[in-house]
Design an enzyme around this catalytic site. Structure first.
Site, PDB file in Angstrom:
ATOM      1  N   ASN A   1      -5.410  20.153 -18.245  1.00  0.00           N
ATOM      2  CA  ASN A   1      -4.590  18.953 -18.053  1.00  0.00           C
ATOM      3  C   ASN A   1      -3.175  19.290 -17.593  1.00  0.00           C
ATOM      4  O   ASN A   1      -2.651  18.665 -16.670  1.00  0.00           O
ATOM      5  CB  ASN A   1      -4.544  18.122 -19.339  1.00  0.00           C
ATOM      6  CG  ASN A   1      -5.930  17.605 -19.713  1.00  0.00           C
ATOM      7  OD1 ASN A   1      -6.858  17.717 -18.914  1.00  0.00           O
ATOM      8  ND2 ASN A   1      -6.070  17.046 -20.903  1.00  0.00           N
TER       9      ASN A   1
ATOM     10  N   HIS B   1      13.000 -12.375  17.564  1.00  0.00           N
ATOM     11  CA  HIS B   1      11.796 -13.212  17.764  1.00  0.00           C
ATOM     12  C   HIS B   1      11.060 -12.816  19.047  1.00  0.00           C
ATOM     13  O   HIS B   1      10.378 -13.636  19.651  1.00  0.00           O
ATOM     14  CB  HIS B   1      12.150 -14.700  17.818  1.00  0.00           C
ATOM     15  CG  HIS B   1      13.053 -15.142  16.709  1.00  0.00           C
ATOM     16  ND1 HIS B   1      12.582 -15.551  15.491  1.00  0.00           N
ATOM     17  CD2 HIS B   1      14.407 -15.192  16.632  1.00  0.00           C
ATOM     18  CE1 HIS B   1      13.616 -15.867  14.706  1.00  0.00           C
ATOM     19  NE2 HIS B   1      14.730 -15.638  15.377  1.00  0.00           N
TER      20      HIS B   1
ATOM     21  N   SER C   1      -9.380   4.181  31.323  1.00  0.00           N
ATOM     22  CA  SER C   1     -10.461   3.303  30.886  1.00  0.00           C
ATOM     23  C   SER C   1     -11.730   3.777  31.566  1.00  0.00           C
ATOM     24  O   SER C   1     -11.699   4.336  32.663  1.00  0.00           O
ATOM     25  CB  SER C   1     -10.131   1.875  31.297  1.00  0.00           C
ATOM     26  OG  SER C   1     -11.312   1.141  31.515  1.00  0.00           O
TER      27      SER C   1
ATOM     28  N   GLU D   1      -1.347   3.615  19.540  1.00  0.00           N
ATOM     29  CA  GLU D   1      -2.189   2.625  18.841  1.00  0.00           C
ATOM     30  C   GLU D   1      -2.828   3.237  17.596  1.00  0.00           C
ATOM     31  O   GLU D   1      -2.908   2.609  16.538  1.00  0.00           O
ATOM     32  CB  GLU D   1      -3.273   2.102  19.786  1.00  0.00           C
ATOM     33  CG  GLU D   1      -2.701   1.195  20.865  1.00  0.00           C
ATOM     34  CD  GLU D   1      -3.682   0.943  22.001  1.00  0.00           C
ATOM     35  OE1 GLU D   1      -4.907   1.054  21.798  1.00  0.00           O
ATOM     36  OE2 GLU D   1      -3.210   0.635  23.109  1.00  0.00           O
TER      37      GLU D   1
HETATM   38  N1  ARG Z   1     -10.410  18.308 -11.982  1.00  0.00           N
HETATM   39  C1  ARG Z   1      -9.574  17.650 -12.913  1.00  0.00           C
HETATM   40  C2  ARG Z   1      -8.612  16.715 -12.185  1.00  0.00           C
HETATM   41  O1  ARG Z   1      -8.492  16.875 -11.032  1.00  0.00           O
HETATM   42  C3  ARG Z   1      -8.779  18.669 -13.682  1.00  0.00           C
HETATM   43  C4  ARG Z   1      -8.389  18.241 -15.061  1.00  0.00           C
HETATM   44  C5  ARG Z   1      -9.595  18.090 -15.877  1.00  0.00           C
HETATM   45  N2  ARG Z   1      -9.314  17.894 -17.257  1.00  0.00           N
HETATM   46  C6  ARG Z   1     -10.200  17.382 -18.092  1.00  0.00           C
HETATM   47  N3  ARG Z   1      -9.840  17.258 -19.300  1.00  0.00           N
HETATM   48  N4  ARG Z   1     -11.374  16.997 -17.688  1.00  0.00           N
HETATM   49  O2  ARG Z   1      -7.999  15.855 -12.750  1.00  0.00           O
END
Ligand code: ARG
Length: 471
Positions: free
Chosen positions: A109, A155, A276, A289
């Site tokens: 995390n 405009h 074209s 575009e």
């Molecule tokens: N692949 C996960 C993401 O991109 C990484 C973190 C995953 N953590 C977990 N507790 N599952 O967010």
């Protein structure tokens, strides 16, 4: 996560592995993941959580893995779900049990939060460089075309004359703000989440200030739950880049209009136009575009991820994995657009005569007649009304205001003298507008000087940025 787990008895179904896995897209984070791991393992060594020797060995192995990855020698597997676990698995295969110590005091995390921040910081700087390159191209046009007069519109109706420099400098201001906006976002997000672990920090005595510093952050995040679940910076940079795309799109729209047959103010080089398949005379501005079209895509990515984020409880939830494809698509699209847009603009040809000719029609000097009468003592509202009547007369007679005879002028008001012809000439109308920010070449010159200063400072700033220090 099953691979490293003792919790599960059954192997994950292939379908589920495939669904959970992000390796196919997050593999592009490998460099940042290794940078983060090197910082972490150095920190573990420094704090005696690992011995210095262990820490060095792991760092060495990580560097070798990086080299193999740079040379395309590594195969990733969806069985290890994401880039973090793929690298950890490769490390363990390489140095055995010692590799298993890397993840001490860390979670995927804080790891993924860190990787995305490092990636984002790099991307901000790359995109800022494209913006600076575009401003340099535009400022060249601005320097050359102070006396290239063209109609300014409101405009989409001809309103008052301006110069091509003045027109271009309006876009320069938009892109300067884009640069500054990204700079602000960079400074706001420049905090290290490493050490937040899963959500509640760790009992290991990590030195978060140390890892933050060696990774080039200004300081560590202040709250571990926020550290792992903050994706504000992605929302913010996507918003910044959506605004960038709005600017590129508006500019493209004008390029498309101005190189159309009826305007002909500019011409795109052949390299940036297409023919074209059926109409031989066509020279289409497809690139402009497509850039206009891609603005929708970037805004869509941003909107999608805003929607993903709005209902997520603290702290990490797997929904957040959705940040990657959206964000990658945003930065890739923006960079691809700049690559083409900058060259397209650089090579476009300005049709000075066409622009000047367009100033002669549409009564764009009517305001200046009203101003003339006001200077001679008439109230502005009366002068405005009288000029309106003159325009109406001109339309009826198919005559521009400049082509009125002295007698015709005097039929409307005795306040008109011979000097009226000079006072309503396109040159006069532009050149006498010299209040700050105005189109007169004197004001434009001052603006260009200011941009030159901005360019010098920003280029210095970009040069001083080194994210890969740790490598
Ligand atoms: N692949 C996960 C993401 O991109 C990484 C973190 C995953 N953590 C977990 N507790 N599952 O967010």
């Amino acid at each position: 996560m099953q691979y490293f787990s003792g919790r599960f008895k059954e192997k994950a179904d292939d379908l589920i592995l495939d669904f959970h896995s992000s390796i196919n897209f997050d593999k592009r984070l490998y460099r940042y993941d290794i940078m983060g791991s090197i910082a972490h393992v150095r920190g573990l060594g420094k704090q005696n959580i690992l011995t210095m020797e262990e820490s060095k060995k792991i760092e060495e192995a990580l560097r070798e893995i990086l080299e193999d990855m740079d040379h395309g020698k590594v195969k990733f597997s969806i069985e290890y779900e994401d880039i973090h676990m793929n690298i950890e698995k490769i490390l363990i295969d390489k140095i055995g049990n010692l590799g298993k110590k890397l993840h001490t005091g860390r979670s995927r995390n804080d790891q993924v939060a860190l990787d995305m921040k490092l990636f984002t910081k790099d991307e901000i700087k790359k995109i800022q460089s494209y913006i600076i390159e575009l401003i340099e191209i535009l400022i060249d046009f601005a320097r050359k075309h102070k006396h290239t007069y063209m109609p300014g519109f409101t405009h989409l109706q001809k309103a008052q004359p301006v110069s091509f420099s003045h027109y271009i400098l309006a876009y320069v201001e938009m892109f300067r703000r884009d640069y500054e906006r990204l700079e602000n976002s960079f400074n706001l997000m420049n905090t290290s989440p490493l050490g937040s672990a899963a959500l509640a920090g760790t009992t290991h005595p990590l030195d978060r200030n140390y890892t933050s510093e060696i990774l080039g952050f200004s300081h560590p995040t202040w709250n571990s739950m926020d550290g792992v679940s903050d994706r504000d910076y992605l929302l913010e940079v996507m918003s910044d880049l959506s605004i960038v795309m709005v600017h590129l799109s508006r500019f493209s729209e004008e390029i498309i209009t101005y190189c159309s047959n009826d305007y002909g103010y500019i011409e795109l080089s052949d390299a940036f136009s297409t023919g074209s398949s059926i109409m031989p005379q066509k020279k289409n501005p497809d690139a402009a575009e497509l850039i206009r079209g891609k603005s929708g895509r970037v805004i869509g990515d941003m909107t999608g991820f805003f929607t993903t984020m709005k209902g997520i409880p603290l702290a990490y939830n797997k929904d957040m994995q959705e940040d990657k494809e959206a964000f990658f698509d945003v930065v890739d699209s923006v960079k691809a657009c700049f690559t083409v847009f900058n060259e397209m603009v650089k090579t476009m040809i300005v049709k000075k005569e066409k622009m000047y000719e367009a100033c002669k029609h549409g009564y764009i000097n009517a305001t200046d007649i009203a101003d003339y009468l006001t200077e001679k003592g008439m109230s502005f509202r009366d002068a405005y009304k009288l000029t309106g009547a003159m325009v109406s007369y001109g339309i009826e007679k198919k005559k521009a205001l400049d082509d009125f005879s002295m007698e015709e002028f005097n039929n409307f008001s005795g306040l008109f003298n011979e000097d009226i012809y000079e006072k309503i000439s396109i040159e006069y109308c532009v050149e006498k507008r010299i209040t700050l920010g105005g189109p007169g070449s004197e004001s434009v010159g001052k603006h260009i000087e200011n941009i030159d200063k901005f360019l010098k400072e920003s280029i210095e700033n970009l040069k001083s940025y080194k994210i890969n220090d740790i490598l």
